[in-house]
Design an enzyme around this catalytic site. Structure first.
Site, PDB file in Angstrom:
ATOM      1  N   HIS A   1       0.820  -1.221   0.000  1.00  0.00           N
ATOM      2  CA  HIS A   1       0.000   0.000   0.000  1.00  0.00           C
ATOM      3  C   HIS A   1       0.847   1.263   0.000  1.00  0.00           C
ATOM      4  CE1 HIS A   1       0.102  -0.030   4.557  1.00  0.00           C
ATOM      5  NE2 HIS A   1       0.038   1.278   4.384  1.00  0.00           N
TER       6      HIS A   1
ATOM      7  N   ASP B   1       1.062  -7.682   2.415  1.00  0.00           N
ATOM      8  CA  ASP B   1       1.170  -6.250   2.090  1.00  0.00           C
ATOM      9  C   ASP B   1       2.637  -5.831   1.925  1.00  0.00           C
ATOM     10  OD1 ASP B   1       0.819  -3.543   1.793  1.00  0.00           O
ATOM     11  OD2 ASP B   1      -0.536  -3.300   3.497  1.00  0.00           O
TER      12      ASP B   1
ATOM     13  N   SER C   1       3.968   2.206   8.487  1.00  0.00           N
ATOM     14  CA  SER C   1       3.783   1.189   7.465  1.00  0.00           C
ATOM     15  C   SER C   1       5.078   0.999   6.712  1.00  0.00           C
ATOM     16  CB  SER C   1       2.680   1.589   6.503  1.00  0.00           C
ATOM     17  OG  SER C   1       1.461   1.187   7.031  1.00  0.00           O
TER      18      SER C   1
HETATM   19  N1  ARG Z   1      -4.772   0.517   7.466  1.00  0.00           N
HETATM   20  C1  ARG Z   1      -3.434   0.529   6.943  1.00  0.00           C
HETATM   21  C2  ARG Z   1      -2.771   1.918   7.144  1.00  0.00           C
HETATM   22  O1  ARG Z   1      -3.335   2.804   7.700  1.00  0.00           O
HETATM   23  C3  ARG Z   1      -3.363   0.031   5.548  1.00  0.00           C
HETATM   24  C4  ARG Z   1      -4.062   0.853   4.527  1.00  0.00           C
HETATM   25  C5  ARG Z   1      -4.009   0.358   3.126  1.00  0.00           C
HETATM   26  N2  ARG Z   1      -5.009  -0.658   2.813  1.00  0.00           N
HETATM   27  C6  ARG Z   1      -6.306  -0.415   2.473  1.00  0.00           C
HETATM   28  N3  ARG Z   1      -7.096  -1.405   2.237  1.00  0.00           N
HETATM   29  N4  ARG Z   1      -6.803   0.782   2.371  1.00  0.00           N
HETATM   30  O2  ARG Z   1      -2.336   2.634   6.341  1.00  0.00           O
HETATM   31  N1  ASP Z   2      -1.335   1.382   7.951  1.00  0.00           N
HETATM   32  C1  ASP Z   2      -0.608   2.461   8.592  1.00  0.00           C
HETATM   33  C2  ASP Z   2       0.411   3.110   7.659  1.00  0.00           C
HETATM   34  O1  ASP Z   2       0.185   3.185   6.491  1.00  0.00           O
HETATM   35  C3  ASP Z   2      -0.003   2.002   9.850  1.00  0.00           C
HETATM   36  C4  ASP Z   2      -0.927   2.189  11.006  1.00  0.00           C
HETATM   37  O2  ASP Z   2      -1.671   3.167  11.026  1.00  0.00           O
HETATM   38  O3  ASP Z   2      -0.850   1.383  11.917  1.00  0.00           O
HETATM   39  O4  ASP Z   2       1.368   3.708   8.073  1.00  0.00           O
END
Ligand code: ARG
Ligand code: ASP
Length: 731
Positions: free
Chosen positions: A88, A224, A662
């Site tokens: 991502h 990921d 991330s």
């Molecule tokens: N929640 C994770 C972070 O804040 C991964 C986000 C990317 N994935 C998604 N399905 N949107 O960034």
């Molecule tokens: N998914 C998040 C990022 O992109 C990490 C988190 O918020 O825990 O940095």
């Protein structure tokens, strides 16, 4: 003996001063690990010293860590500059090389050799050279009687002086950042490599498996990850993209552990957390839970429903909007979990308890009481005062600044007009070129006006229904409506007229306008109906909301700075860590499951078997690629299965992370890579305000799953051969 004493010490501190001393809580500054954390870390099983993690004198872990594009973290995993980060985090880069014929999002991408690796203009990898405490110099001549503007200008002057004096090698840059709410300042010296190429990415059905349904969720089965490579010139120095560049030779690259993790194993996550707010007063937290989060959630709810419907109906739209949709959905879902988590762990009550303790301590100390006694009552009235402004500000930035896409283009055109009017043609030309190459070229590739119009109608209606018109009367949308009612149909009618007749509707029309002589182009822009609408919204917001909002905010910041200082003085026995501010931090914890609800227990590791369980034929979130199902059926796992014969996919730990972490490496007690951080468990996303070790978990991809996909699924064994695989548990 030493160990015994230190464990008694930790036991005593953590028992006596529980609120700020959970194993797992904290995003620590690498330069203070020795004094604040080393003993505890070793007690928890770490076999390294603080010097092994961060050193300016010898190669250390930090030399393998980069700020990836300024928004994620990455780590070097070979002596040829191979860089690991999240799928991502690399998504925009992968998407930018994707077409319907070469669909790297859908099919994945694996460069067969160095010359097939793909350049990504604008993407960079930034290394940290050193971090130093410059608080004394930065705060020289500053006192609490100054107003905020005077204070800042004194600090800016001091920092400028420091910058002039800084001794930097070629390619080094220096930056200064406030910590602990501006009570301390640190200088950060960095070196940035601007040539970062895409090497490999799994298909989206692996890299984003479970998509939005599983996002922020444990149990998780997402691979990921994506692989890049840093390139340098022939002297191993930073250089803009060139065919002559060669793979970068790092000072350190992370060895990769083939031994995996077990519950309670020590884990350390090293990266660039973006923003947290752990020292807010209870009033701020209630406002977030009761007022601001619900408003933002409702806005995104509405926008996402529209985009989702369109994406399901048209595969071209799906490609165009996938990345944008994921970005909007991400925080929408996070806010929901955050509010629930604060409620579930009595986050507000805990803050109130801390505040009561704080007041009790002040009572016993007249000097401190005189200095800090007013802070909490002031917070109370300031948060009451700011509420409507904060709400309108969130509405404005969510609706105008984010969800209605064309508004951003309009605001760039406003900047263009301003530049022309205040600085003339040269400034206009410069800005115009930058706008085109950095924004508009990419924008139109993924833009559908008809979708944007629907979003506009829906959100403007929400805005209108919920706006606080006593402070924001000039924002009343009916003031600039043309013969229509301020309801969804009315706004749709407005959209039809304004969106379809604007120069922003179509790339060719816009570019033709921009190629006219500047005076002519400016005239045309200023007469544009959509431009005028956007400008009115912005001006009304700036005049009626933003000014007062920022005035109150300044007062809150000042109060918060004093409150931070006060907490550190009033509770000298507690260990404090600064809020995240996109600087390099260490967080450590252990592999651990949790209990999200009554009678539900989560174990900390998922396996490929679980991917197969989640498979739904043809589903856009849960369809498992046939090839992966075959490998599973044949148990063709190569050397990547654990001792029970299964391949682990993800695991969770108590490391305190946030957005920006991330792509951060999770390393074992020896500093070997064991996982790749990419998310948090939903129940604990309130860790940005209120870390609670009982439910806050970070989610990592097990590095063995990454190797398995690279080798067995993608057949890119040549990449594995570059890496350094180790067996620390066996050795
Ligand atoms: N929640 C994770 C972070 O804040 C991964 C986000 C990317 N994935 C998604 N399905 N949107 O960034
Ligand atoms: N998914 C998040 C990022 O992109 C990490 C988190 O918020 O825990 O940095």
């Amino acid at each position: 003996m030493k160990k015994l004493i230190s464990s008694i010490f930790i036991f005593i501190t953590c028992t006596l001063y529980l609120p700020l001393c959970f194993a797992g809580e904290g995003m620590w500054l690498p330069i203070f690990l020795k004094s604040l954390n080393e003993a505890e870390m070793q007690e928890m099983g770490m076999k390294m010293s603080a010097e092994d993690i961060y050193s300016v004198n010898k190669g250390s872990l930090k030399d393998a860590i980069v700020h990836f594009g300024g928004f994620c973290t990455g780590e070097v995993i070979s002596d040829q500059g191979l860089l690991l980060t999240n799928h991502h985090c690399g998504y925009s880069a992968i998407q930018s090389h994707t077409t319907l014929e070469n669909n790297y999002i859908k099919d994945g991408f694996w460069a067969a050799s160095h010359k097939h690796e793909l350049a990504n203009p604008g993407l960079y990898a930034k290394f940290i050279v050193r971090i130093e405490d410059v608080s004394k110099q930065a705060l020289k001549g500053v006192n609490n009687k100054m107003d905020e503007a005077a204070r800042q200008s004194q600090i800016d002057q001091n920092l400028n002086e420091l910058k002039k004096q800084a001794r930097l090698n070629q390619f080094e840059e220096i930056d200064f950042k406030p910590f602990f709410k501006g009570n301390q300042y640190f200088s950060i010296v960095t070196v940035t490599y601007p040539d970062v190429r895409l090497v490999g990415a799994p298909p989206e059905m692996i890299g984003k498996f479970g998509s939005d349904t599983d996002n922020w969720v444990w149990p998780r089965h997402t691979g990921d990850f994506a692989i890049f490579r840093i390139y340098a010139n022939a002297n191993n120095e930073p250089a803009e993209y060139s065919e002559d560049n060669v793979p970068y030779k790092p000072k350190h690259h992370l060895p990769i552990s083939m031994d995996g993790v077990a519950p309670d194993d020590f884990t350390l996550v090293f990266g660039f957390p973006g923003r947290t707010n752990e020292y807010l007063p209870s009033y701020a937290i209630s406002q977030i839970v009761d007022v601001l989060n619900p408003a933002k959630i409702a806005i995104r709810d509405a926008a996402l429903k529209i985009v989702d419907t369109e994406m399901r109906a048209d595969p071209q739209v799906k490609i165009q909007y996938a990345s944008k949709f994921a970005r909007i959905a991400n925080y929408w879902k996070k806010w929901i979990g955050e509010s629930q988590g604060i409620q579930a762990t009595d986050g507000i009550g805990r803050k109130q308890k801390l505040e009561a303790e704080f007041l009790a301590k002040l009572k016993k100390n007249p000097k401190q009481n005189a200095q800090y006694g007013k802070l909490l009552p002031e917070f109370k009235s300031l948060y009451a005062e700011i509420e409507d402004y904060a709400l309108m500000s969130d509405y404005y930035s969510e609706i105008v600044g984010r969800n209605i896409e064309i508004m951003r283009g309009a605001s760039y055109l406003r900047n263009l007009v301003n530049r022309y009017e205040s600085n003339g043609e040269r400034a206009y030309d410069d800005y115009k070129q930058r706008l085109i190459s950095r924004y508009f070229d990419g924008f139109y590739k993924n833009y559908r006006s008809e979708i944007d119009q629907k979003v506009f109608a829906k959100l403007m209606n929400l805005y209108h229904q919920n706006a606080k018109f006593d402070i924001a009367a000039p924002l009343k949308p009916e003031l600039f409506m043309i013969n229509a009612q301020p309801d969804e149909a009315g706004f749709m009618a407005l959209a039809k007229v304004r969106f379809e007749n604007t120069i922003l509707a179509d790339k060719e029309v816009l570019y033709k306008t921009l190629s006219m002589p500047p005076a002519k182009a400016i005239e045309k822009i200023k007469n544009d109906g959509l431009f005028q609408l956007a400008s009115k919204l912005t001006e009304a917001y700036n005049e009626n909301v933003a000014k007062e909002y920022s005035k109150i905010n300044d007062k809150i910041s000042k109060n918060q700075r004093l409150y931070m200082k006060a907490l550190m003085e009033v509770f000298p026995e507690k260990r404090f860590y600064p809020d995240a501010n996109s600087t390099l931090r260490v967080t450590y914890g252990k592999v651990d499951g949790y209990q999200p609800r009554d009678a539900v227990t989560y174990t900390p590791v998922t396996y490929v078997d679980g991917i197969i369980e989640k498979h739904v034929e043809g589903d856009y979130e849960f369809h498992v690629p046939q090839r992966l199902r075959n490998l599973h059926a044949l148990k063709d796992y190569g050397p990547y299965a654990d001792e029970t014969g299964k391949v682990p996919v993800c695991f969770i730990g108590t490391n305190h992370t946030t957005g920006g972490n991330s792509g951060s490496p999770a390393v074992d007690a020896h500093g070997n890579l064991i996982g790749l951080n990419f998310d948090r468990a939903w129940e604990g996303t309130m860790s940005d305000y209120n870390y609670d070790a009982s439910i806050c978990r970070n989610i990592m991809v097990d590095v063995r799953y990454i190797l398995f996909i690279v080798d067995k699924f993608a057949g890119a064994k040549h990449l594995i051969d570059e890496m350094t695989l180790v067996n620390p548990k066996a050795d």
